[in-house]
Design a protein around this motif. Structure first.
Motif, PDB file in Angstrom:
ATOM      1  N   LYS A  38      47.669  13.682  20.575  1.00  0.00           N
ATOM      2  CA  LYS A  38      48.142  13.174  21.875  1.00  0.00           C
ATOM      3  C   LYS A  38      49.521  13.726  22.232  1.00  0.00           C
ATOM      4  O   LYS A  38      50.291  14.080  21.359  1.00  0.00           O
ATOM      5  CB  LYS A  38      48.197  11.649  21.839  1.00  0.00           C
ATOM      6  CG  LYS A  38      46.805  11.025  21.947  1.00  0.00           C
ATOM      7  CD  LYS A  38      46.920   9.534  22.088  1.00  0.00           C
ATOM      8  CE  LYS A  38      45.595   8.935  22.531  1.00  0.00           C
ATOM      9  NZ  LYS A  38      45.175   9.313  23.880  1.00  0.00           N
ATOM     10  N   LYS A  48      57.882  14.684  16.668  1.00  0.00           N
ATOM     11  CA  LYS A  48      56.530  14.160  16.631  1.00  0.00           C
ATOM     12  C   LYS A  48      55.585  15.106  15.891  1.00  0.00           C
ATOM     13  O   LYS A  48      54.825  14.697  15.007  1.00  0.00           O
ATOM     14  CB  LYS A  48      56.038  13.927  18.057  1.00  0.00           C
ATOM     15  CG  LYS A  48      54.898  12.956  18.149  1.00  0.00           C
ATOM     16  CD  LYS A  48      54.474  12.567  19.550  1.00  0.00           C
ATOM     17  CE  LYS A  48      55.441  12.765  20.649  1.00  0.00           C
ATOM     18  NZ  LYS A  48      54.969  12.211  21.924  1.00  0.00           N
ATOM     19  N   TYR A  94      45.627  10.367  17.068  1.00  0.00           N
ATOM     20  CA  TYR A  94      46.955  10.219  17.660  1.00  0.00           C
ATOM     21  C   TYR A  94      47.807  11.477  17.507  1.00  0.00           C
ATOM     22  O   TYR A  94      48.690  11.733  18.332  1.00  0.00           O
ATOM     23  CB  TYR A  94      47.674   9.003  17.070  1.00  0.00           C
ATOM     24  CG  TYR A  94      47.163   7.711  17.614  1.00  0.00           C
ATOM     25  CD1 TYR A  94      47.256   7.423  18.980  1.00  0.00           C
ATOM     26  CD2 TYR A  94      46.534   6.771  16.796  1.00  0.00           C
ATOM     27  CE1 TYR A  94      46.767   6.230  19.489  1.00  0.00           C
ATOM     28  CE2 TYR A  94      46.045   5.582  17.308  1.00  0.00           C
ATOM     29  CZ  TYR A  94      46.156   5.314  18.668  1.00  0.00           C
ATOM     30  OH  TYR A  94      45.669   4.154  19.174  1.00  0.00           O
ATOM     31  N   SER A  95      47.556  12.273  16.488  1.00  0.00           N
ATOM     32  CA  SER A  95      48.331  13.507  16.336  1.00  0.00           C
ATOM     33  C   SER A  95      47.990  14.520  17.431  1.00  0.00           C
ATOM     34  O   SER A  95      48.781  15.428  17.707  1.00  0.00           O
ATOM     35  CB  SER A  95      48.071  14.147  14.961  1.00  0.00           C
ATOM     36  OG  SER A  95      46.731  14.599  14.870  1.00  0.00           O
ATOM     37  N   THR A 132      53.286   7.729  19.348  1.00  0.00           N
ATOM     38  CA  THR A 132      52.930   8.845  20.240  1.00  0.00           C
ATOM     39  C   THR A 132      53.498   8.641  21.639  1.00  0.00           C
ATOM     40  O   THR A 132      53.833   9.609  22.327  1.00  0.00           O
ATOM     41  CB  THR A 132      51.399   8.999  20.342  1.00  0.00           C
ATOM     42  OG1 THR A 132      50.813   7.770  20.805  1.00  0.00           O
ATOM     43  CG2 THR A 132      50.798   9.356  19.003  1.00  0.00           C
TER      44      THR A 132
END
Length: 310
Positions: free
Chosen positions: A310, A265, A307-308, A256
């Motif tokens: 962020k 991402k 985390y996805s 990230t």
């Protein structure tokens, strides 16, 4: 027990099926014996498949597994295969963006001519010097493009001439050499382990047991403890002591921060989430009684969601 006593006899596939039922207590309810034989002949081999048994259950004193079906092993091996493909893709992305960052930092560093730092590194790593000579003179894809740079490599071509393990050594060396902060180096062991396991087709989810004295990533653990994941702090702390769960979380954390393309991402995280919410749980009923499997999935899915975002 001497070495001869420790040897296992060679078995044919039908003999393996009999061995499973008679010696290991493995049942064939989720996948019948005929289908199991086809799987062993065309898709996988038993030594590797058996590794997943410890993910589900334990053996009795007589060596028989408790409640283990052949279908459990097949399902876990299939999930593992798809997971390795996705994680390898992410670690390769990380390798690329690490190189991009290093080359950019070199180009904007007035104290660096791009050559001296490489030579300083090679003086202490003669094996790397030998490798790049072999690389440039070999039949690797694109090797001929590097032959003219072997005698005096610069940062921008040197990073393309060595294996990942040597690259991360050089990466840390570079920032130490110029006394610059590098926040990623301390996380590289986890990324390297995960990348190598995927590249060498190793089993990732053959165990979700905590490993005594395992040096988990304390920074990532603290980050998750402060992250409001919706799972207890005890679950986070215990999960981070499982190597594959620790390395998964660390890799996502670095990903990230390091991958600079929002599109890459977003697409990659969505692909991973689709897998977690789709194929990974297609037969979740198989594992209703297996606490370690369910806990590992819940932790990993919460970490992925965190985390996805962020």
């Amino acid at each position: 027990m001497n070495k001869e006593d420790a040897k296992s006899p060679k078995l044919t596939v039908p003999q393996i099926i009999s061995y499973c039922t008679d010696e290991l207590g493995i049942t064939f309810n989720l996948m019948g014996e005929e289908a199991a034989m086809q799987f062993l002949q065309k898709n996988n081999f038993f030594f590797r498949l058996k590794l997943y048994a410890q993910t589900c259950t334990e053996q009795t004193k007589k060596g028989k597994y408790k409640g283990l079906d052949f279908g459990h092993l097949v399902e876990l091996s299939t999930i593992d295969m798809f997971l390795r493909k996705l994680l390898f893709k992410m670690t390769v992305d990380l390798e690329h963006y690490l190189k991009v960052k290093l080359v950019n930092d070199c180009q904007t560093n007035p104290a660096d001519d791009g050559y001296e730092v490489v030579e300083n590194f090679l003086r202490g790593h003669e094996s790397v010097r030998a490798y790049i000579r072999q690389f440039a003179g070999g039949n690797f894809y694109g090797a001929n493009m590097f032959s003219e740079h072997v005698q005096s490599p610069a940062v921008w071509n040197f990073v393309e001439m060595m294996p990942f393990v040597d690259f991360i050594s050089f990466y840390g060396f570079y920032y130490r050499e110029f006394r610059q902060e590098c926040t990623y180096v301390k996380h590289f062991d986890s990324v390297r382990r995960l990348r190598n396991a995927c590249a060498h087709n190793s089993s990732l989810i053959s165990s979700f047991k905590q490993v005594p004295n395992f040096r988990y990533d304390m920074d990532t653990s603290f980050e998750l403890l402060q992250g409001g994941l919706g799972i207890g702090n005890g679950v986070i702390s215990s999960s981070m002591r499982v190597p594959v769960l620790n390395d998964f979380a660390v890799m996502l954390s670095v990903y990230t921060r390091l991958v600079s393309s929002p599109m890459v991402k977003e697409k990659t995280f969505q692909e991973m989430k689709d897998f977690f919410d789709g194929r990974m749980v297609a037969h979740k009923d198989y594992f209703e009684s297996y606490t370690d499997v369910k806990s590992a999935y819940r932790f990993a899915r919460c970490v992925l969601e965190y985390y996805s975002g962020k």
